[in-house]
Enzyme design. Sequence first.
Site, short mmCIF file in Angstrom:
data_model
loop_
_atom_site.label_atom_id
_atom_site.label_comp_id
_atom_site.label_asym_id
_atom_site.label_seq_id
_atom_site.Cartn_x
_atom_site.Cartn_y
_atom_site.Cartn_z
N ASN A 144 0.84 -1.20 0.00
CA ASN A 144 0.00 0.00 0.00
C ASN A 144 0.88 1.25 0.00
O ASN A 144 1.01 1.96 1.00
CB ASN A 144 -0.94 -0.01 1.21
N TYR A 203 0.91 8.88 4.99
CA TYR A 203 1.36 9.01 6.38
C TYR A 203 2.72 9.72 6.47
O TYR A 203 2.97 10.45 7.43
CB TYR A 203 1.42 7.65 7.06
#
Length: 146
Positions: A116, A123
């Site tokens: 991912n 993030y």
Amino acid sequence: MSVKIKDVTQKNWREVEKLRVGENQRAFIEPNSYSLAQSCFEPEWKSVALYCDNLLVGYAMYGMEKTKGNVWIDRFMIDKDFQGKGYGSQCIKALINHVKNIYNCNEIRLSTHLNNKFAQKFYEKVGFKINGEIDSNEQVMIIKNI
């Protein structure tokens, strides 16, 4: 944009359960129904609904693991209909502050599926860094000095 983090309660849990990620993201996160059940039976995990301008846009689960005492954002998702509109960035920043204030901590962990790359970059933009640990086949990321 005003972000509010509210407990998942009898009043909103059905709406939270209906939130969905896109088809291409489903392999990367547990369904909200699983996470809601987990937070009911494992009290160290707290389920919260994420609202922007009083509109339910996402869900998160956070807590402190029993064994090591590390603080985690264990789930974070924005509904597919609200992705790409800035809600995710606003909600994750508010959630980091919320979790920091609850646990009076200076570091928070989360993990992302190894494939991912979108989540990893998302993030990283708010300050998380890969620390080299693997947790259940996912890479651990940490934000420090928050």
